[in-house]
Design a protein around this motif. Sequence first.
Motif, PDB file in Angstrom:
ATOM      1  N   PHE A   1       0.901  -1.286  -0.066  1.00  0.00           N
ATOM      2  CA  PHE A   1       0.015   0.112  -0.056  1.00  0.00           C
ATOM      3  C   PHE A   1       0.873   1.319  -0.004  1.00  0.00           C
ATOM      4  O   PHE A   1       1.822   1.421   0.805  1.00  0.00           O
ATOM      5  CB  PHE A   1      -1.002  -0.005   1.098  1.00  0.00           C
TER       6      PHE A   1
ATOM      7  N   ASP B   1       1.455   5.629  -1.083  1.00  0.00           N
ATOM      8  CA  ASP B   1       0.782   7.150  -1.183  1.00  0.00           C
ATOM      9  C   ASP B   1       1.117   7.549  -2.775  1.00  0.00           C
ATOM     10  O   ASP B   1       2.340   8.062  -2.904  1.00  0.00           O
ATOM     11  CB  ASP B   1       1.536   7.933  -0.085  1.00  0.00           C
TER      12      ASP B   1
ATOM     13  N   ILE C   1      -3.230   4.196  -1.948  1.00  0.00           N
ATOM     14  CA  ILE C   1      -4.286   4.197  -0.906  1.00  0.00           C
ATOM     15  C   ILE C   1      -5.134   5.497  -1.066  1.00  0.00           C
ATOM     16  O   ILE C   1      -6.263   5.573  -0.456  1.00  0.00           O
ATOM     17  CB  ILE C   1      -3.700   4.472   0.492  1.00  0.00           C
ATOM     18  N   HIS C   2      -4.975   6.330  -2.116  1.00  0.00           N
ATOM     19  CA  HIS C   2      -5.826   7.462  -2.438  1.00  0.00           C
ATOM     20  C   HIS C   2      -7.129   7.002  -3.318  1.00  0.00           C
ATOM     21  O   HIS C   2      -8.077   7.736  -3.732  1.00  0.00           O
ATOM     22  CB  HIS C   2      -5.128   8.470  -2.978  1.00  0.00           C
TER      23      HIS C   2
ATOM     24  N   ALA D   1     -11.737  -3.391  -0.296  1.00  0.00           N
ATOM     25  CA  ALA D   1     -10.533  -3.330   0.626  1.00  0.00           C
ATOM     26  C   ALA D   1     -10.728  -4.089   1.950  1.00  0.00           C
ATOM     27  O   ALA D   1      -9.682  -4.424   2.477  1.00  0.00           O
ATOM     28  CB  ALA D   1     -10.608  -1.668   1.132  1.00  0.00           C
TER      29      ALA D   1
ATOM     30  N   ARG E   1      -8.709  -2.793   6.876  1.00  0.00           N
ATOM     31  CA  ARG E   1      -7.391  -2.543   6.679  1.00  0.00           C
ATOM     32  C   ARG E   1      -6.901  -1.321   7.564  1.00  0.00           C
ATOM     33  O   ARG E   1      -7.850  -0.518   8.101  1.00  0.00           O
ATOM     34  CB  ARG E   1      -6.879  -2.139   5.186  1.00  0.00           C
TER      35      ARG E   1
ATOM     36  N   GLN F   1      -6.711   5.369   7.184  1.00  0.00           N
ATOM     37  CA  GLN F   1      -5.842   6.174   6.007  1.00  0.00           C
ATOM     38  C   GLN F   1      -4.830   6.755   6.648  1.00  0.00           C
ATOM     39  O   GLN F   1      -3.623   6.822   6.092  1.00  0.00           O
ATOM     40  CB  GLN F   1      -6.985   7.146   5.245  1.00  0.00           C
TER      41      GLN F   1
ATOM     42  N   LEU G   1      -1.875   4.437   7.095  1.00  0.00           N
ATOM     43  CA  LEU G   1      -1.278   3.864   5.922  1.00  0.00           C
ATOM     44  C   LEU G   1      -0.510   4.951   5.341  1.00  0.00           C
ATOM     45  O   LEU G   1       0.724   4.830   4.621  1.00  0.00           O
ATOM     46  CB  LEU G   1      -2.531   3.668   4.648  1.00  0.00           C
TER      47      LEU G   1
END
Length: 125
Positions: free
Chosen positions: A9, A11, A37-38, A44, A47, A50, A53
Amino acid sequence: MGSQCDTLFYDGSCPLCTKEIATLRKLQRGSLMFVDIHQPDPDAGERPSQEQLLRRLHLQTGSGDWVIGLRANVRAWSHTRFGVLFKPLLWPGIYTVASRIYAAWADRRYDRKYQCAIGQSPDQS
């Protein structure tokens, strides 16, 4: 690494992150999947949040376990022929120093990029 598939995962709005992911995509052996992750992900499941992550690199193993931070980076690179070069980062002593450096870098990256977005100035602790 066996034939087990891991999921990294990342960015997708971070230029440094996307550059490293592009390199990993080219070099990996087909057993590493990537999730920005965006991007919305209807599959999903459960998890980390946000914020979690975004603060640290996360990798979910094929068996469902989570690997975070420096360990996630080393595991991701183990899907390439260069993985052996990253393994010493997990050796006792080296890991202690390397994980502190990684954590400091990750915190600084997060604070500079996202603190304003969540209503805090980067100077607040």
